[in-house]
Write a protein that holds these residues in place. Structure first.
Motif, PDB file in Angstrom:
ATOM      1  N   GLY B 314       0.834  -1.203   0.000  1.00  0.00           N
ATOM      2  CA  GLY B 314       0.000   0.000   0.000  1.00  0.00           C
ATOM      3  C   GLY B 314       0.863   1.245   0.000  1.00  0.00           C
ATOM      4  O   GLY B 314       0.589   2.223  -0.710  1.00  0.00           O
ATOM      5  N   SER B 315       1.923   1.222   0.773  1.00  0.00           N
ATOM      6  CA  SER B 315       2.807   2.382   0.848  1.00  0.00           C
ATOM      7  C   SER B 315       3.418   2.673  -0.522  1.00  0.00           C
ATOM      8  O   SER B 315       3.376   3.798  -1.006  1.00  0.00           O
ATOM      9  N   GLY B 316       3.971   1.623  -1.147  1.00  0.00           N
ATOM     10  CA  GLY B 316       4.607   1.815  -2.444  1.00  0.00           C
ATOM     11  C   GLY B 316       3.621   2.311  -3.498  1.00  0.00           C
ATOM     12  O   GLY B 316       3.905   3.264  -4.227  1.00  0.00           O
ATOM     13  N   LEU B 317       2.466   1.674  -3.535  1.00  0.00           N
ATOM     14  CA  LEU B 317       1.502   2.011  -4.593  1.00  0.00           C
ATOM     15  C   LEU B 317       0.870   3.388  -4.379  1.00  0.00           C
ATOM     16  O   LEU B 317       0.270   3.937  -5.299  1.00  0.00           O
ATOM     17  N   SER B 318       0.999   3.949  -3.149  1.00  0.00           N
ATOM     18  CA  SER B 318       0.507   5.313  -2.957  1.00  0.00           C
ATOM     19  C   SER B 318       1.675   6.288  -2.811  1.00  0.00           C
ATOM     20  O   SER B 318       1.572   7.307  -2.140  1.00  0.00           O
ATOM     21  N   GLY B 319       2.809   5.937  -3.414  1.00  0.00           N
ATOM     22  CA  GLY B 319       3.931   6.874  -3.465  1.00  0.00           C
ATOM     23  C   GLY B 319       4.704   7.011  -2.176  1.00  0.00           C
ATOM     24  O   GLY B 319       5.387   8.022  -1.960  1.00  0.00           O
ATOM     25  N   GLY B 320       4.624   6.003  -1.297  1.00  0.00           N
ATOM     26  CA  GLY B 320       5.311   6.096  -0.015  1.00  0.00           C
ATOM     27  C   GLY B 320       6.637   5.371  -0.013  1.00  0.00           C
ATOM     28  O   GLY B 320       7.222   5.077  -1.062  1.00  0.00           O
ATOM     29  N   MET B 321       7.127   5.052   1.192  1.00  0.00           N
ATOM     30  CA  MET B 321       8.426   4.417   1.387  1.00  0.00           C
ATOM     31  C   MET B 321       8.241   3.179   2.251  1.00  0.00           C
ATOM     32  O   MET B 321       7.163   2.957   2.795  1.00  0.00           O
ATOM     33  N   PRO B 322       9.283   2.329   2.410  1.00  0.00           N
ATOM     34  CA  PRO B 322       9.117   1.135   3.248  1.00  0.00           C
ATOM     35  C   PRO B 322       8.722   1.498   4.675  1.00  0.00           C
ATOM     36  O   PRO B 322       9.234   2.456   5.251  1.00  0.00           O
ATOM     37  N   VAL B 323       7.795   0.712   5.231  1.00  0.00           N
ATOM     38  CA  VAL B 323       7.287   0.978   6.585  1.00  0.00           C
ATOM     39  C   VAL B 323       7.371  -0.297   7.410  1.00  0.00           C
ATOM     40  O   VAL B 323       7.540  -1.394   6.888  1.00  0.00           O
ATOM     41  N   THR B 324       7.252  -0.138   8.711  1.00  0.00           N
ATOM     42  CA  THR B 324       7.120  -1.297   9.597  1.00  0.00           C
ATOM     43  C   THR B 324       6.535  -0.820  10.925  1.00  0.00           C
ATOM     44  O   THR B 324       6.171   0.358  11.055  1.00  0.00           O
ATOM     45  N   GLY B 325       6.401  -1.738  11.881  1.00  0.00           N
ATOM     46  CA  GLY B 325       5.870  -1.346  13.184  1.00  0.00           C
ATOM     47  C   GLY B 325       6.973  -0.716  14.016  1.00  0.00           C
ATOM     48  O   GLY B 325       8.023  -1.298  14.174  1.00  0.00           O
ATOM     49  N   GLY B 326       6.711   0.490  14.539  1.00  0.00           N
ATOM     50  CA  GLY B 326       7.752   1.197  15.293  1.00  0.00           C
ATOM     51  C   GLY B 326       7.609   0.939  16.779  1.00  0.00           C
ATOM     52  O   GLY B 326       6.491   0.783  17.288  1.00  0.00           O
ATOM     53  N   PHE B 327       8.754   0.896  17.475  1.00  0.00           N
ATOM     54  CA  PHE B 327       8.731   0.566  18.895  1.00  0.00           C
ATOM     55  C   PHE B 327       8.057   1.654  19.732  1.00  0.00           C
ATOM     56  O   PHE B 327       7.057   1.416  20.402  1.00  0.00           O
ATOM     57  N   SER B 328       8.593   2.886  19.651  1.00  0.00           N
ATOM     58  CA  SER B 328       8.118   3.915  20.583  1.00  0.00           C
ATOM     59  C   SER B 328       6.649   4.268  20.330  1.00  0.00           C
ATOM     60  O   SER B 328       5.858   4.378  21.265  1.00  0.00           O
ATOM     61  N   ARG B 329       6.262   4.415  19.071  1.00  0.00           N
ATOM     62  CA  ARG B 329       4.867   4.768  18.763  1.00  0.00           C
ATOM     63  C   ARG B 329       3.900   3.686  19.226  1.00  0.00           C
ATOM     64  O   ARG B 329       2.813   3.975  19.704  1.00  0.00           O
ATOM     65  N   SER B 330       4.320   2.411  19.070  1.00  0.00           N
ATOM     66  CA  SER B 330       3.429   1.321  19.474  1.00  0.00           C
ATOM     67  C   SER B 330       3.214   1.334  20.973  1.00  0.00           C
ATOM     68  O   SER B 330       2.096   1.107  21.462  1.00  0.00           O
ATOM     69  N   VAL B 331       4.284   1.624  21.709  1.00  0.00           N
ATOM     70  CA  VAL B 331       4.152   1.673  23.168  1.00  0.00           C
ATOM     71  C   VAL B 331       3.201   2.802  23.552  1.00  0.00           C
ATOM     72  O   VAL B 331       2.319   2.638  24.403  1.00  0.00           O
ATOM     73  N   VAL B 332       3.354   3.968  22.891  1.00  0.00           N
ATOM     74  CA  VAL B 332       2.453   5.093  23.166  1.00  0.00           C
ATOM     75  C   VAL B 332       1.018   4.697  22.847  1.00  0.00           C
ATOM     76  O   VAL B 332       0.090   4.949  23.637  1.00  0.00           O
ATOM     77  N   ASN B 333       0.825   4.069  21.713  1.00  0.00           N
ATOM     78  CA  ASN B 333      -0.505   3.629  21.287  1.00  0.00           C
ATOM     79  C   ASN B 333      -1.131   2.725  22.344  1.00  0.00           C
ATOM     80  O   ASN B 333      -2.299   2.886  22.727  1.00  0.00           O
TER      81      ASN B 333
END
Lengths: 573, 573
Positions: B314-333
């Motif tokens: 989805g990221s690539g096809l909408s002009g984005g970059m490689p993504v993954t699950g991030g540590f700090s944001r997930s903990v905040v979430n």
């Protein structure tokens, strides 16, 4: 002591006596007679002038006698290594050119250096990664490729190729050029050799010869084929009929050859030299060990590396090709009564004499005869029963074997061996990455615990005992995390989990982190983690970490004491 | 059932209630506020225009909500994967060019495809070969490289490089061009962020806020730095002072982007895409599992592959970059109370709104502010205690870790991770290739057998009991041959050898051949080979072979019964 280890000659030379000398001399004569056609033939197989095979059978044998630990190994050109030499050099130069010959010399020197360095660094264990199924599949497939590659000499046509497909395609394209005299000589020699292999021994036995002697005489049949066909070629001047002969062979002993010091060439040949070294070493060591064991002797694999390294260095520096210990010749050497490595040195003298005095005769030897001796020799390499045995025994081993065979036959020897090694390591890692784990329960009335799926055992709903049948390391650490968390989510009543660890020989840093994570997650989920039956050395290490301080539960010496403490019942009757 | 497994949305959506929705919404607001500066910053880190980070935070989050199994993972651009993206693209094109952007899109698409295929084929276990020490060393070293790479933005100079050496060299070369207003903004933001990290939470707590809320508020400090510096840049028109701003950002939602179908480009990026996939997956799964366990939930690693694969596609096809699950944001979430993956989808809506309406403001954001947020974020990645812990625990693990760190710092991220994986596999194989073998003797008066080197035990000169503490496979098969033959040559009186096998979980085809060879060599040397305590599954296999027929000795169920039969004494008192 150390010097004796490094130069095994010092171990046997001081006690060398007349009986040993006699045994060695007899063996050397028989091996020499066998080695002359073989060395010529394998040089041809490697795409080299025939005399290169002779050169590779003089100095290397002497050096091996000095540094090698096997008392009966016969070093020199062998079929599989010669095929690998041809495969390595094919992309670099045209067979028969000076560059091609220089490449072969360099391969021998590089292989010699690699083996020596591996020996000094005690890296002999690297050869272990060539598993039995891979090496056996590789040798069988190589045998087929070698046999196919020799058909052109039997037919007297031009053909080329690195694998079965290329060779067959090339043969079919030139089938119309068959030279009938060549075909006659080749088929004649082939049929004679096949006949001598199956019928000569019983025949000689019938004539009253001792079975052992009849067997040895049978092994010298190739020299007879060589003599007869050489004579025919000379008498009828077969060269003019289009029969290819070995041709002019420089007379005299080999001289010092300076290997090329071209960095680009070295890096191009590095992988090939490594593969030749490792395959040659494995073949040589397994023959050597088998023969040594028969007399309750030992060979030292790291010293063998140095012995073979010296042999290859010697071969390269005297204008030869890569060499190693050959199976059939070593067996003949052993059976003929060789007692010490001196037998090899005597055989070297024999070959040196041949190089000095027989070269005018060798020039008349038809190439078809050599091809016939190669074909007959390599047919013994093809080991179909091993294939079937492996297939029946284990699928993963068979998979690695099959990949090796198919790639060797259809692509190239190097691709075959690399794929085989990669696949067998991959399959092993895959297997250990999913270790056998069993929930165990108590065999009623005893202190024993067994798999709940196989035995009638007592269980406790709040306490689960999980046995792990493998060392814990990075490849299975996460698998353990998943197994444990699966268990916990499946059993909501659980309050205690005991990991039963008698089969855990190692816990590496990744597994330690996983155990920490499991402990923490279990605590978050309200479950205590315990251990039982941790082995001494593993426990020593764990004590240096914080895992045991963080542990929600306890460490029990035996699973039964864990059962008693956690379930509250379980007194022995 | 199967559909529910493939689309985890179906598991939680039917029971979705108001309480869950409230939790998700609150978490989404906080994550969005955190994600806006992060996504811009990580795009910059990857050498991409800032808006690419926003694009990579819309569709991927929605797709992950549909296919992912973690309820609290926050997917999007993360630091390490962005660094790896920059490293992969650097040899291909100049940062800022259209080819560079196309490369990033292609990397995301390839990584998405690889992850999805790995998920469908259940190849999640491949990630296990990234051991804890390697991944931890890699992330620490990447953190340092990332921090160094951002210094140029803080100083307002030009600099480039893939590793610490290059970056430092490049920085030193341009140190005279420092832009003071940029330095003021950057250092100001950096100091504020560092202060807020250590002092803001106690301060807010002192003002009477609940600790949890104070913590969450602290995590949103970066947005405050962004707001203030953007305002400053706009008020004082800092661009004219040489302060680099994010600049024009196209307004509006991302549109479909066709990835390049250039085979050469695909093969050039293949290794990088694989490494990005595996590293991203490992990071994501370990965060996901840690958080899931806290609520006694499960995540399914193979389904996670599909979730992350869909997100990257989805990221690539909408002009984005490689993504993954991030540590700090997930903990905040998680801490903010996210209950279901819907929280991620709501955050995506938040980012979409930002993309629609905030881009004119974002244009005024100084790059130095983003660099400061990156530096503060990655400092938490550097885990020195893990380094020390590993060093104390196991040398081989530390070796692999150190190799990873040094190569990542001094050569490149890809070399670092490949060397780490190769070395840890190599060291494991080396370790298992020399298994622990112990000659055992009988503990007097019992049925137990122990290592002669550690315990006072009874021995019998004619019978040796050898225990092997490892599965037997190709890498240690020859080692076993050597160990046994060493033993036999050392003890000339020996008539019987018993291999004690309770720790042998596997005998592969190579080990079988070795056992055959050992049996034969022992027979040649006049020694009988016996086995004791062979495990059930191993015995089942051996029964299918000829080894047991050829065996010189017997198979005993217990070592004690072997002792009784072979030594002729040993009745229990």
């Amino acid at each position: 002591m150390k010097l004796r280890r490094c130069i095994p000659l010092l171990q046997w030379a001081p006690g060398y006596n007349k009986a040993q000398a006699t045994g060695d001399l007899v063996a050397a004569v028989i091996v020499t007679v066998m080695l002359i056609p073989q060395s010529l033939a394998y040089a041809l197989l490697a795409g080299l002038p025939a005399h290169v095979g002779l050169y590779a059978s003089i100095l290397p044998l002497m050096l091996y006698a000095l540094f090698g630990t096997s008392r009966t190994l016969s070093v020199g050109p062998v079929a599989v290594v010669s095929l690998m030499t041809a495969a390595a050099l094919a992309p670099l130069a045209q067979a028969g050119t000076a560059e091609y010959l220089a490449g072969a010399v360099l391969l021998a020197v590089m292989s010699g250096l690699m083996l020596t360095v591996m020996g000094i660094l005690k890296l002999g264990f690297l050869a272990n990664f060539l598993s039995h199924p891979v090496i056996s599949g590789f040798i069988s497939a190589s045998g087929l490729v070698i046999a196919a590659s020799q058909l052109k000499h039997l037919l007297g046509v031009e053909a080329n190729g690195q694998n079965l497909l290329q060779i067959c395609h090339s043969l079919l394209g030139s089938i119309h050029q068959i030279n009938l005299p060549t075909l006659a000589i080749g088929t004649g020699a082939l049929l004679f050799l096949l006949w001598s292999r199956s019928c000569l021994k019983p025949l000689l036995g019938g004539l009253g010869l001792a079975p052992g002697f009849a067997d040895l005489l049978t092994k010298t049949a190739p020299i007879l084929a060589v003599l007869v066909t050489t004579l025919l070629a000379w008498l009828f001047n077969l060269q003019e009929q289009g029969v290819r002969l070995v041709g002019h062979v420089p007379s005299g002993l080999p001289t010092f050859t300076m290997p090329q010091l071209n960095a680009g060439l070295w890096s191009q040949l590095a992988v090939s030299a490594l593969l030749i070294s490792v395959v040659g070493f494995v073949e040589s060591v397994s023959v050597g060990q088998t023969l040594a064991a028969k007399r309750r002797q030992r060979i030292d694999p790291d010293q063998e590396l140095i012995g073979l390294g010296a042999a290859n260095l010697g071969s390269g520096l005297s204008g030869g090709m890569p060499v190693t210990g050959g199976f059939s010749r070593s067996v003949v050497n052993f059976d003929a009564g060789a007692q010490t490595p001196a037998a090899g040195a005597y055989a070297a003298v024999g070959i040196a004499l041949a190089t000095l005095f027989l070269t005018p005769a060798i020039a008349w030897l038809p190439q078809a005869t050599l091809a016939a001796t190669i074909i007959v020799a390599v047919l013994t390499l093809i080991d179909l029963p091993a294939l079937l045995r492996t297939c029946r025994y284990a699928r993963s081993d068979f998979g690695a074997m099959l990949a090796t065979i198919l790639l060797t036959l259809l692509h190239s020897v190097e691709a075959g061996i690399i794929a085989g090694v990669g696949l067998s390591i991959g399959l092993f890692l895959y297997r250990t990455s999913r270790p056998h784990c069993a929930v165990v329960g108590r065999v009623p009335g005893t202190e024993h615990f067994r798999n709940v799926l196989r035995h009638e055992v007592e269980l406790c709903p709040k306490v689960t005992f999980l046995r792990v049948d493998e060392s814990l390391y990075f490849a299975n650490a996460r698998f353990l995390e998943e197994t444990v968390m699966d268990l916990v989510t499946r059993e909501p009543e659980l309050t205690d989990l005991v990991l039963v660890c008698p089969a855990v020989n190692l816990v590496d840093a990744s597994a330690l982190e996983s155990l920490e994570a499991i402990n923490e997650r279990l605590r978050d989920a309200g479950v205590r983690l315990h251990f039982s039956e941790i082995k001494g050395p593993v426990m020593d290490r764990l004590k240096r970490t914080e895992l045991l301080d963080h542990l929600g539960g306890q460490v029990f010496l035996s699973t039964f004491s864990a059962w008693q403490a956690l379930t509250g019942h379980g007194k022995l009757p």
